[in-house]
Design a protein around this motif. Structure first.
Motif, PDB file in Angstrom:
ATOM      1  N   HIS A 133       0.764  -1.282   0.172  1.00 16.59           N
ATOM      2  CA  HIS A 133      -0.119   0.006   0.063  1.00 16.59           C
ATOM      3  C   HIS A 133       0.811   1.291  -0.187  1.00 16.59           C
ATOM      4  CE1 HIS A 133      -3.958  -1.948   0.379  1.00 16.59           C
ATOM      5  NE2 HIS A 133      -3.319  -2.818   1.232  1.00 16.59           N
ATOM      6  N   THR A 134       1.962   1.324   0.715  1.00 14.70           N
ATOM      7  CA  THR A 134       2.967   2.321   0.579  1.00 14.70           C
ATOM      8  C   THR A 134       3.516   2.785  -0.801  1.00 14.70           C
ATOM      9  OG1 THR A 134       4.655   0.818   1.279  1.00 14.70           O
ATOM     10  CG2 THR A 134       3.419   2.309   3.099  1.00 14.70           C
ATOM     11  N   GLU A 153       3.448   6.089  -1.992  1.00 13.60           N
ATOM     12  CA  GLU A 153       4.696   6.928  -2.574  1.00 13.60           C
ATOM     13  C   GLU A 153       4.725   7.385  -4.027  1.00 13.60           C
ATOM     14  OE1 GLU A 153       7.603   3.975  -1.828  1.00 13.60           O
ATOM     15  OE2 GLU A 153       7.641   4.642   0.354  1.00 13.60           O
ATOM     16  N   TYR A 154       3.914   6.759  -4.856  1.00 14.71           N
ATOM     17  CA  TYR A 154       3.803   6.912  -5.965  1.00 14.71           C
ATOM     18  C   TYR A 154       3.101   8.283  -6.430  1.00 14.71           C
ATOM     19  CZ  TYR A 154       2.146   6.896 -11.118  1.00 14.71           C
ATOM     20  OH  TYR A 154       1.740   7.472 -12.086  1.00 14.71           O
ATOM     21  N   ILE A 155       1.753   8.378  -5.387  1.00 11.90           N
ATOM     22  CA  ILE A 155       1.100   9.633  -5.588  1.00 11.90           C
ATOM     23  C   ILE A 155       1.687  10.581  -4.995  1.00 11.90           C
ATOM     24  CG2 ILE A 155      -1.134  10.608  -4.753  1.00 11.90           C
ATOM     25  CD1 ILE A 155      -2.430   7.799  -4.947  1.00 11.90           C
ATOM     26  N   ALA A 156       2.482  10.395  -3.998  1.00 14.89           N
ATOM     27  CA  ALA A 156       3.296  11.560  -3.475  1.00 14.89           C
ATOM     28  C   ALA A 156       4.175  12.233  -4.169  1.00 14.89           C
ATOM     29  CB  ALA A 156       3.850  11.026  -1.812  1.00 14.89           C
ATOM     30  N   LEU A 166       6.876  11.780   7.473  1.00 18.22           N
ATOM     31  CA  LEU A 166       7.559  12.036   6.179  1.00 18.22           C
ATOM     32  C   LEU A 166       7.595  10.690   5.315  1.00 18.22           C
ATOM     33  CD1 LEU A 166      10.043  14.607   7.326  1.00 18.22           C
ATOM     34  CD2 LEU A 166       7.619  15.263   6.417  1.00 18.22           C
ATOM     35  N   GLU A 167       7.399   9.719   6.259  1.00 20.01           N
ATOM     36  CA  GLU A 167       7.411   8.342   5.117  1.00 20.01           C
ATOM     37  C   GLU A 167       6.186   7.389   5.602  1.00 20.01           C
ATOM     38  OE1 GLU A 167       9.585   7.444   2.982  1.00 20.01           O
ATOM     39  OE2 GLU A 167      11.174   9.092   3.526  1.00 20.01           O
ATOM     40  N   PRO A 168       5.728   6.813   4.638  1.00 20.48           N
ATOM     41  CA  PRO A 168       4.322   6.250   4.801  1.00 20.48           C
ATOM     42  C   PRO A 168       4.449   5.151   5.744  1.00 20.48           C
ATOM     43  CG  PRO A 168       4.679   6.367   2.272  1.00 20.48           C
ATOM     44  CD  PRO A 168       6.005   6.845   3.200  1.00 20.48           C
ATOM     45  N   GLN A 169       3.630   5.352   6.928  1.00 23.23           N
ATOM     46  CA  GLN A 169       3.484   4.225   7.871  1.00 23.23           C
ATOM     47  C   GLN A 169       2.214   4.209   8.380  1.00 23.23           C
ATOM     48  OE1 GLN A 169       5.848   5.425  11.410  1.00 23.23           O
ATOM     49  NE2 GLN A 169       7.495   6.405  10.264  1.00 23.23           N
ATOM     50  N   VAL A 170       1.954   2.829   9.047  1.00 20.51           N
ATOM     51  CA  VAL A 170       0.518   2.220   9.414  1.00 20.51           C
ATOM     52  C   VAL A 170       0.287   2.757  10.835  1.00 20.51           C
ATOM     53  CG1 VAL A 170      -1.118   0.424   9.714  1.00 20.51           C
ATOM     54  CG2 VAL A 170       0.589   0.322   7.895  1.00 20.51           C
ATOM     55  N   TYR A 171      -0.742   3.491  10.911  1.00 29.51           N
ATOM     56  CA  TYR A 171      -1.490   3.902  12.192  1.00 29.51           C
ATOM     57  C   TYR A 171      -2.784   3.734  12.553  1.00 29.51           C
ATOM     58  CZ  TYR A 171       2.876   6.887  12.583  1.00 29.51           C
ATOM     59  OH  TYR A 171       3.960   7.430  12.755  1.00 29.51           O
ATOM     60  N   MET A 178      -4.929   3.241   8.942  1.00 31.58           N
ATOM     61  CA  MET A 178      -4.470   4.002   8.120  1.00 31.58           C
ATOM     62  C   MET A 178      -2.882   4.257   7.649  1.00 31.58           C
ATOM     63  SD  MET A 178      -7.580   5.256   7.726  1.00 31.58           S
ATOM     64  CE  MET A 178      -7.352   6.649   6.658  1.00 31.58           C
ATOM     65  N   ILE A 179      -2.680   4.353   6.362  1.00 35.77           N
ATOM     66  CA  ILE A 179      -1.274   4.613   5.973  1.00 35.77           C
ATOM     67  C   ILE A 179      -1.085   6.027   5.942  1.00 35.77           C
ATOM     68  CG2 ILE A 179       0.742   4.276   4.393  1.00 35.77           C
ATOM     69  CD1 ILE A 179      -0.430   1.543   3.871  1.00 35.77           C
ATOM     70  N   LEU A 180      -0.354   6.712   6.879  1.00 33.61           N
ATOM     71  CA  LEU A 180      -0.392   8.434   6.781  1.00 33.61           C
ATOM     72  C   LEU A 180       0.999   8.783   6.120  1.00 33.61           C
ATOM     73  CD1 LEU A 180      -1.751   8.826  10.321  1.00 33.61           C
ATOM     74  CD2 LEU A 180      -3.026   8.644   8.160  1.00 33.61           C
ATOM     75  N   TYR A 181       0.724   9.849   5.548  1.00 38.49           N
ATOM     76  CA  TYR A 181       1.990  10.481   4.813  1.00 38.49           C
ATOM     77  C   TYR A 181       1.862  12.012   5.014  1.00 38.49           C
ATOM     78  CZ  TYR A 181       4.929  12.173   1.264  1.00 38.49           C
ATOM     79  OH  TYR A 181       5.885  12.827   0.520  1.00 38.49           O
ATOM     80  N   SER A 182       2.827  12.822   4.904  1.00 35.83           N
ATOM     81  CA  SER A 182       3.032  14.123   4.539  1.00 35.83           C
ATOM     82  C   SER A 182       4.045  14.586   3.924  1.00 35.83           C
ATOM     83  CB  SER A 182       2.549  14.922   5.866  1.00 35.83           C
ATOM     84  OG  SER A 182       4.038  14.839   6.613  1.00 35.83           O
ATOM     85  N   GLY A 183       3.780  15.648   3.041  1.00 36.20           N
ATOM     86  CA  GLY A 183       5.091  16.284   2.314  1.00 36.20           C
ATOM     87  C   GLY A 183       5.073  17.680   1.951  1.00 36.20           C
ATOM     88  N   ASP A 184       6.048  18.436   1.603  1.00 39.09           N
ATOM     89  CA  ASP A 184       6.128  19.654   1.108  1.00 39.09           C
ATOM     90  C   ASP A 184       5.789  19.803  -0.220  1.00 39.09           C
ATOM     91  OD1 ASP A 184       6.513  20.706   3.956  1.00 39.09           O
ATOM     92  OD2 ASP A 184       8.689  20.405   3.630  1.00 39.09           O
ATOM     93  N   VAL A 185       5.023  20.964  -0.677  1.00 38.75           N
ATOM     94  CA  VAL A 185       4.812  21.277  -2.028  1.00 38.75           C
ATOM     95  C   VAL A 185       5.416  22.592  -2.352  1.00 38.75           C
ATOM     96  CG1 VAL A 185       3.058  21.444  -3.814  1.00 38.75           C
ATOM     97  CG2 VAL A 185       2.781  19.754  -2.155  1.00 38.75           C
ATOM     98  N   LYS A 186       6.180  22.476  -3.431  1.00 41.94           N
ATOM     99  CA  LYS A 186       6.668  24.005  -3.988  1.00 41.94           C
ATOM    100  C   LYS A 186       6.247  24.240  -5.178  1.00 41.94           C
ATOM    101  CE  LYS A 186      10.743  23.248  -0.699  1.00 41.94           C
ATOM    102  NZ  LYS A 186      12.059  23.070  -0.622  1.00 41.94           N
ATOM    103  N   THR A 187       6.512  25.430  -5.665  1.00 38.48           N
ATOM    104  CA  THR A 187       6.437  25.772  -7.021  1.00 38.48           C
ATOM    105  C   THR A 187       7.692  25.645  -7.948  1.00 38.48           C
ATOM    106  OG1 THR A 187       7.152  28.299  -6.571  1.00 38.48           O
ATOM    107  CG2 THR A 187       4.711  27.813  -6.161  1.00 38.48           C
ATOM    108  N   ALA A 188       7.276  26.101  -9.281  1.00 36.57           N
ATOM    109  CA  ALA A 188       8.465  25.760 -10.076  1.00 36.57           C
ATOM    110  C   ALA A 188       9.683  26.736  -9.594  1.00 36.57           C
ATOM    111  CB  ALA A 188       8.045  25.952 -11.461  1.00 36.57           C
ATOM    112  N   ARG A 189       9.353  27.927  -9.039  1.00 37.30           N
ATOM    113  CA  ARG A 189      10.452  28.831  -8.672  1.00 37.30           C
ATOM    114  C   ARG A 189      10.915  28.351  -7.365  1.00 37.30           C
ATOM    115  NH1 ARG A 189       8.400  34.659 -10.496  1.00 37.30           N
ATOM    116  NH2 ARG A 189       8.317  33.776 -12.722  1.00 37.30           N
TER     117      ARG A 189
END
Length: 474
Positions: free
Chosen positions: A59-60, A64-67, A130-135, A142-153
């Motif tokens: 599942h991770t 990870e692919y979507i992330a 920051l890495e997918p884990q089961v909680y 649930m497999i939880l994940y969080s990550g930062d999103v930035k612009t092209a700049r």
């Protein structure tokens, strides 16, 4: 009730033997069982961990692919649409069933793909991994994940949060682990049972040796041999050494028996002649002084005592070699007991009380039984005072004829009761020296009683007296 009591006692003996912590069978079973439990437990734990890791990995990988795809899609749509619209478009595109996605701008604004009660709980959490884990969240996994999103700049837009619901798969995994645990427990119990049976079967030759060693008698040494067909090589070697030892002991016993018999026979005749000459010399000599007469009387008494010792040894040697003949016939024990008491009344002054409520019959040898009773009465007289009466009791118990010889003398200490029927064993050597005993009387009694098919037992209390019980089957 008696068969039930016997069965209960037998079960208790078996249980005690099998559960004896000091026994080799118990130790081997315990040690091998612990190793089996450790091995099966290790396999079960490793398998459970591997299954859990497989679930997480399966599942991770999707999360990870979507992330990894999410920032690229945001950058793509942000060039064509406003930022929030691009984010919403990205969330809608990457959303799959069971996956909750939400985004928080740097100013705290939240964009949701879909909303649920579980998602609301997740959004209330502070930090997410920051890495997918089961909680476990409530009753869900649930497999939880969080990550930062930035612009092209490389300007930060915010954080994306993902939650993959794997509750169904987790419950299936738990059910599989529970089944695996049950199988391991059953396999462990079956293994322990198989190990216990196998170890018990392997130790049967040793138990057979123990039983033989416990039941073998001196007369059986030359004929007793341990035969082990399917035993391990080490046990066969031990059995062979055991048989060699029995053969050596048998030869030594036979030589000792022959020596005692021969020496007793050869010495008895000349000592009897010496005793006769001493007695004749005492009767016919009138010119002996007191010292000479006392010396002759002492020599005659010691000669008679030695002749009696040799006769006892000769009787035991004949019994050991099987030359003792028993004339067994049905007799009233009351008559034999009365005859022995009458003989004692002629030559002794001790009071002997006979107690018999009925006539008791048994198959015995009259002369041998008289010899047994005389020895027991002589023993009772020696170890009790003249004022203490001696009881002779004749009774019947079911199909057993019983004779009891009871005195109220000094008694026998507990540590000596198991050895009083051994040859030359004397409880009190100093007292035996004064009473003229060699420690053969009770050995002869036991030999004669067992030769007539009976058995003899003793009960005693120090300071209160002793009771010898002879039992014959009717």
């Amino acid at each position: 009730m008696k068969p039930f009591a016997q069965l209960k006692e037998r079960f208790h003996r078996i249980k005690q033997r099998h559960l004896d912590p000091a026994s080799l069978q118990f130790r081997l079973t315990l040690e091998v069982s612990l190793l089996s439990i450790l091995g099966l437990s290790s396999v079960a734990v490793w398998t459970s961990w591997k299954m859990q890791q497989l679930l997480i990995t399966t599942h991770t990988q999707q999360v990870e692919y979507i992330a990894n795809r999410f920032p690229r899609d945001v950058e793509l749509y942000s060039g064509m649409l406003p930022v929030n619209a691009g984010l919403q478009k990205t969330i809608d595109n990457v959303s799959v069933p069971g996956l909750a996605i939400w985004f928080k701008n740097t100013d705290g604004t939240m964009i949701l793909a879909k909303s649920s009660q579980t998602t609301a709980k997740l959004m209330s959490l502070g930090d997410m991994p920051l890495e997918p884990q089961v909680y476990q969240v409530g009753d869900r996994y649930m497999i939880l994940y969080s990550g930062d999103v930035k612009t092209a700049r490389n300007q930060p837009l915010g954080k994306v949060y993902m939650a993959q619901d794997v509750t169904t798969e987790q419950y299936q995994l738990i059910t599989a682990i529970q089944g695996l645990t049950a199988v391991c427990i059953l396999a462990t119990l079956a293994t322990i049972l198989a190990i216990a049976i196998r170890i018990r079967h392997s130790l049967q030759p040793l138990q057979e040796m123990s039983r033989m060693a416990g039941t073998i008698s001196a007369a059986d040494l030359n004929n007793a041999r341990l035969q082990l067909g399917n035993a391990p090589t080490e046990v066969k070697e031990l059995a062979q050494a055991f048989n060699i030892m029995l053969s050596g002991l048998g030869d030594a016993w036979e030589q000792q028996r022959q020596f005692i018999g021969n020496i007793s026979h050869e010495l008895r005749t000349p000592l009897t002649v010496v005793s006769g000459y001493l007695q004749s010399l005492l009767r016919r000599s009138n010119n002996l002084n007191d010292y000479q007469r006392e010396a002759l009387e002492t020599a005659g008494a010691e000669a008679d005592r030695t002749v009696r010792l040799l006769q006892d040894l000769l009787d035991l040697a004949r019994a050991d070699s099987g030359y003792t003949r028993y004339h067994l016939e049905p007799l009233l024990l009351n008559d034999v007991v009365s005859e022995v008491v009458d003989m004692n009344a002629k030559f002794g002054e001790r009071s002997i009380q006979i107690t018999a409520t009925e006539n008791v019959e048994a198959i015995v040898d009259r002369e041998r039984l008289k010899q047994v009773l005389i020895n027991l009465l002589d023993n009772a007289i020696k170890y009790s005072t003249a004022a203490q009466p001696i009881d002779l009791i004749v009774e019947r118990d079911e199909k057993q004829a019983i004779i009891r010889v009871r005195d109220r003398g000094i008694g026998i200490p507990l540590q000596d009761r198991g050895r009083i029927f051994e040859r030359f064993y004397r409880v009190d050597a100093d007292r035996a020296r004064t009473t003229g005993g060699y420690g053969l009387g009770l050995a002869i009694v036991k030999t004669l009683v067992e030769g007539m098919g009976g058995k003899i037992m003793v009960r005693s209390t120090v300071g209160e007296g002793s009771e010898f019980t002879i039992v014959f089957q009717q």
